[in-house]
Write a protein that holds these residues in place. Structure first.
Motif, PDB file in Angstrom:
ATOM      1  N   ASP A 330       0.835  -1.195   0.000  1.00  0.00           N
ATOM      2  CA  ASP A 330       0.000   0.000   0.000  1.00  0.00           C
ATOM      3  C   ASP A 330       0.876   1.253   0.000  1.00  0.00           C
ATOM      4  O   ASP A 330       0.646   2.204  -0.758  1.00  0.00           O
ATOM      5  CB  ASP A 330      -0.910  -0.037   1.238  1.00  0.00           C
ATOM      6  CG  ASP A 330      -1.920   1.110   1.289  1.00  0.00           C
ATOM      7  OD1 ASP A 330      -1.987   1.885   0.325  1.00  0.00           O
ATOM      8  OD2 ASP A 330      -2.633   1.218   2.303  1.00  0.00           O
ATOM      9  N   LEU A 331       1.907   1.253   0.850  1.00  0.00           N
ATOM     10  CA  LEU A 331       2.791   2.408   0.934  1.00  0.00           C
ATOM     11  C   LEU A 331       3.512   2.634  -0.392  1.00  0.00           C
ATOM     12  O   LEU A 331       3.603   3.764  -0.883  1.00  0.00           O
ATOM     13  CB  LEU A 331       3.789   2.206   2.067  1.00  0.00           C
ATOM     14  CG  LEU A 331       4.617   3.423   2.492  1.00  0.00           C
ATOM     15  CD1 LEU A 331       5.040   3.297   3.958  1.00  0.00           C
ATOM     16  CD2 LEU A 331       5.868   3.586   1.624  1.00  0.00           C
ATOM     17  N   ARG A 332       4.010   1.561  -0.984  1.00  0.00           N
ATOM     18  CA  ARG A 332       4.729   1.692  -2.250  1.00  0.00           C
ATOM     19  C   ARG A 332       3.811   2.207  -3.363  1.00  0.00           C
ATOM     20  O   ARG A 332       4.201   3.058  -4.170  1.00  0.00           O
ATOM     21  CB  ARG A 332       5.327   0.352  -2.651  1.00  0.00           C
ATOM     22  CG  ARG A 332       6.036   0.359  -4.007  1.00  0.00           C
ATOM     23  CD  ARG A 332       6.579  -1.012  -4.354  1.00  0.00           C
ATOM     24  NE  ARG A 332       7.080  -1.022  -5.715  1.00  0.00           N
ATOM     25  CZ  ARG A 332       6.325  -1.247  -6.790  1.00  0.00           C
ATOM     26  NH1 ARG A 332       5.033  -1.468  -6.644  1.00  0.00           N
ATOM     27  NH2 ARG A 332       6.862  -1.247  -7.986  1.00  0.00           N
ATOM     28  N   ALA A 333       2.565   1.696  -3.401  1.00  0.00           N
ATOM     29  CA  ALA A 333       1.622   2.132  -4.430  1.00  0.00           C
ATOM     30  C   ALA A 333       1.290   3.619  -4.273  1.00  0.00           C
ATOM     31  O   ALA A 333       1.230   4.368  -5.254  1.00  0.00           O
ATOM     32  CB  ALA A 333       0.342   1.294  -4.352  1.00  0.00           C
ATOM     33  N   ARG A 334       1.098   4.054  -3.024  1.00  0.00           N
ATOM     34  CA  ARG A 334       0.820   5.483  -2.794  1.00  0.00           C
ATOM     35  C   ARG A 334       2.037   6.337  -3.165  1.00  0.00           C
ATOM     36  O   ARG A 334       1.879   7.444  -3.708  1.00  0.00           O
ATOM     37  CB  ARG A 334       0.436   5.710  -1.334  1.00  0.00           C
ATOM     38  CG  ARG A 334      -0.991   5.292  -0.992  1.00  0.00           C
ATOM     39  CD  ARG A 334      -1.350   5.647   0.439  1.00  0.00           C
ATOM     40  NE  ARG A 334      -2.730   5.322   0.757  1.00  0.00           N
ATOM     41  CZ  ARG A 334      -3.774   6.112   0.540  1.00  0.00           C
ATOM     42  NH1 ARG A 334      -3.579   7.306  -0.008  1.00  0.00           N
ATOM     43  NH2 ARG A 334      -4.990   5.746   0.856  1.00  0.00           N
ATOM     44  N   LEU A 335       3.227   5.845  -2.866  1.00  0.00           N
ATOM     45  CA  LEU A 335       4.421   6.602  -3.198  1.00  0.00           C
ATOM     46  C   LEU A 335       4.565   6.757  -4.713  1.00  0.00           C
ATOM     47  O   LEU A 335       4.841   7.859  -5.209  1.00  0.00           O
ATOM     48  CB  LEU A 335       5.660   5.930  -2.619  1.00  0.00           C
ATOM     49  CG  LEU A 335       7.005   6.562  -3.003  1.00  0.00           C
ATOM     50  CD1 LEU A 335       7.065   8.023  -2.558  1.00  0.00           C
ATOM     51  CD2 LEU A 335       8.162   5.772  -2.421  1.00  0.00           C
ATOM     52  N   LEU A 336       4.374   5.686  -5.465  1.00  0.00           N
ATOM     53  CA  LEU A 336       4.498   5.765  -6.923  1.00  0.00           C
ATOM     54  C   LEU A 336       3.478   6.741  -7.493  1.00  0.00           C
ATOM     55  O   LEU A 336       3.789   7.525  -8.393  1.00  0.00           O
ATOM     56  CB  LEU A 336       4.322   4.376  -7.542  1.00  0.00           C
ATOM     57  CG  LEU A 336       5.518   3.437  -7.417  1.00  0.00           C
ATOM     58  CD1 LEU A 336       5.149   2.042  -7.895  1.00  0.00           C
ATOM     59  CD2 LEU A 336       6.710   3.972  -8.207  1.00  0.00           C
ATOM     60  N   ARG A 337       2.248   6.699  -6.960  1.00  0.00           N
ATOM     61  CA  ARG A 337       1.229   7.645  -7.421  1.00  0.00           C
ATOM     62  C   ARG A 337       1.618   9.069  -7.023  1.00  0.00           C
ATOM     63  O   ARG A 337       1.469  10.009  -7.801  1.00  0.00           O
ATOM     64  CB  ARG A 337      -0.125   7.279  -6.803  1.00  0.00           C
ATOM     65  CG  ARG A 337      -1.279   8.178  -7.275  1.00  0.00           C
ATOM     66  CD  ARG A 337      -2.584   7.713  -6.684  1.00  0.00           C
ATOM     67  NE  ARG A 337      -2.574   7.791  -5.235  1.00  0.00           N
ATOM     68  CZ  ARG A 337      -3.525   7.266  -4.454  1.00  0.00           C
ATOM     69  NH1 ARG A 337      -4.527   6.602  -4.998  1.00  0.00           N
ATOM     70  NH2 ARG A 337      -3.463   7.392  -3.148  1.00  0.00           N
ATOM     71  N   GLY A 338       2.134   9.232  -5.808  1.00  0.00           N
ATOM     72  CA  GLY A 338       2.545  10.551  -5.349  1.00  0.00           C
ATOM     73  C   GLY A 338       3.690  11.124  -6.166  1.00  0.00           C
ATOM     74  O   GLY A 338       3.716  12.321  -6.468  1.00  0.00           O
ATOM     75  N   LEU A 339       4.652  10.272  -6.549  1.00  0.00           N
ATOM     76  CA  LEU A 339       5.772  10.729  -7.371  1.00  0.00           C
ATOM     77  C   LEU A 339       5.288  11.220  -8.726  1.00  0.00           C
ATOM     78  O   LEU A 339       5.836  12.167  -9.296  1.00  0.00           O
ATOM     79  CB  LEU A 339       6.785   9.602  -7.548  1.00  0.00           C
ATOM     80  CG  LEU A 339       7.548   9.157  -6.290  1.00  0.00           C
ATOM     81  CD1 LEU A 339       8.425   7.954  -6.611  1.00  0.00           C
ATOM     82  CD2 LEU A 339       8.386  10.286  -5.712  1.00  0.00           C
TER      83      LEU A 339
END
Length: 415
Positions: A330-339
């Motif tokens: 979940d954290l990685r998916a949010r980070l990729l979207r945030g980037l």
């Protein structure tokens, strides 16, 4: 793993330094032992050959390991640092990890644990980092260190092991680490994820699959709770036969409930759980969540958002307070979207949590507030009991089946 590695040891204690020097040389490493910060600074800045790792005590007679590392950071990228600290220096060690140090161990430590962490540090420096990779260690919290100790112990055993944890807690990475640290590391690591298999029996017992492919290696069965009853029976029979390999299984926090319902064989559970490794939810380990964000940002930002220079303090605080029901994925998916969406020089809370951009006057309903409070209590109870549903139910003063049903509803279980 350490043969022909060039290691710099910065330790002023004669007994500790002599012991580490002797063991590292027995492992085949070339070691430069230094006892002062000023001498270490020069030796690391202008090494006689490339340094594979630096082992550094935080307390030194003419300064500190933190000063040494910070000074090196000002003029370039230092080699991987493994810090040695006492219990009172854990906060300092965590700060260093956030600044870019590789890892730390706490005194007193088992030599096997120390060598494991050093070997991981050296090996991971040489491995390419892919978008779907996560750091090899669990984090910097006390709970994460407990899991690391269990991994190191499990690697010395040959009996079955059961890894338990919710979604995105890294159960597959833990299984792989156990294999890589064991005497079976040269043999195959065969992974079967029953959540993705249409025919679980064929995946485990078919030609060139599962048991047929593993040899003397490790067979990892993920989502073991998805296994049909008839396949459970066959697995028990197979374990009673000669099996040259090692079996590691993984599941969510739902097996006790399935046993009570009669859909999972209790004898198989006890066979699999000879060694049990519970992984606490990421939402109960806020420091690990921030640490993981920093590790993934350092790897992914240069590729996906080269204009970003760092993570804002408010963003770290938002990550710390989030419950992360999907764990690290979940954290990685949010980070990729945030980037992809970030517009400023620093990553901000709205980049990771765009849903929070709703109007300030919007409030949760009473039902939503009750559910959020209930979820927080369940997560806290699971963390206190290391994921043991029965013990958590006692703390919450509800039946185990009731707790399991609530966990299912709130997304706190599963593989």
């Amino acid at each position: 793993m350490l043969k022909d590695r060039y290691i710099v040891l910065v330790e002023d204690d004669e007994i500790m330094g002599g012991s580490l020097l002797q063991r590292l040389e027995l492992e085949g490493a070339e070691v430069l032992w230094l006892k002062q910060m000023v001498r270490a600074l020069g030796a690391i800045r202008t090494p006689k050959k490339p340094i594979d790792a630096v082992i550094c005590d935080i307390g030194l007679p003419d300064g500190s390991g933190e000063e040494l590392f910070s000074t090196l950071l000002r003029t370039g990228a230092p080699p991987p640092f493994l810090f040695i600290t006492g219990q009172g220096g854990i906060g300092q060690a965590v700060r260093l990890i956030k600044s870019g140090a590789a890892d730390y161990v706490t005194k007193p430590f088992e030599m096997s644990v120390f060598l494991e962490r050093l070997s991981l540090l050296v090996e991971n420096r040489e491995k390419p980092f892919r978008d779907d990779d996560f750091p090899p260690v669990m984090g910097v919290s006390v709970a994460a260190r407990r899991v690391e100790a269990l991994i190191a112990k499990a690697a010395t055993e040959s009996q079955p092991a059961l890894i338990r944890g919710g979604p995105g807690t890294g159960k597959d990475l833990v299984a792989r680490r156990i294999h890589d640290l064991s005497d079976r590391s040269a043999a195959p690591f065969v992974s079967v994820n029953l959540a993705r298999e249409t025919h679980s029996e064929a995946a485990l017992f078919g030609p060139a699959s599962g048991f047929d492919a593993v040899g003397e290696g490790t067979l990892f069965i993920n989502a073991v709770s998805k296994m049909p009853v008839q396949v459970q029976t066959r697995l028990l029979k197979r374990l009673d036969q000669d099996f040259d390999g090692r079996l590691i299984a993984a599941c969510g926090n739902d097996l006790e409930g399935l046993i009570e319902q009669g859909s999972f064989n209790s004898e198989l559970f006890y066979r699999l759980a000879r060694i049990e490794i519970p992984i606490p939810p990421l939402g109960t380990r806020p420091e690990d969540a921030v640490w993981l964000l920093q590790q993934l940002f350092r790897k992914l930002a240069p590729r996906h958002a080269p204009g970003l220079v760092g993570i804002g303090a408010l963003c770290e605080e938002a990550v710390r307070s989030h419950d992360w029901p999907g764990g690290g994925r979940d954290l990685r998916a949010r980070l990729l979207r945030g980037l992809a969406m970030a517009t400023g020089p620093l990553l901000q809370p709205s980049d990771l949590f765009p849903e929070r951009l709703a109007g300030p006057d919007e409030m949760m309903s009473l039902a939503q507030a009750r559910e959020a409070a209930e979820k927080a209590q369940i997560i806290a109870a699971l963390d206190r009991t290391d994921g043991q549903i029965g013990e958590a139910a006692k703390l919450l003063r509800i039946a185990r089946t009731t707790l399991w049903e609530k966990m299912q509803k709130l997304g706190l279980s599963g593989s």
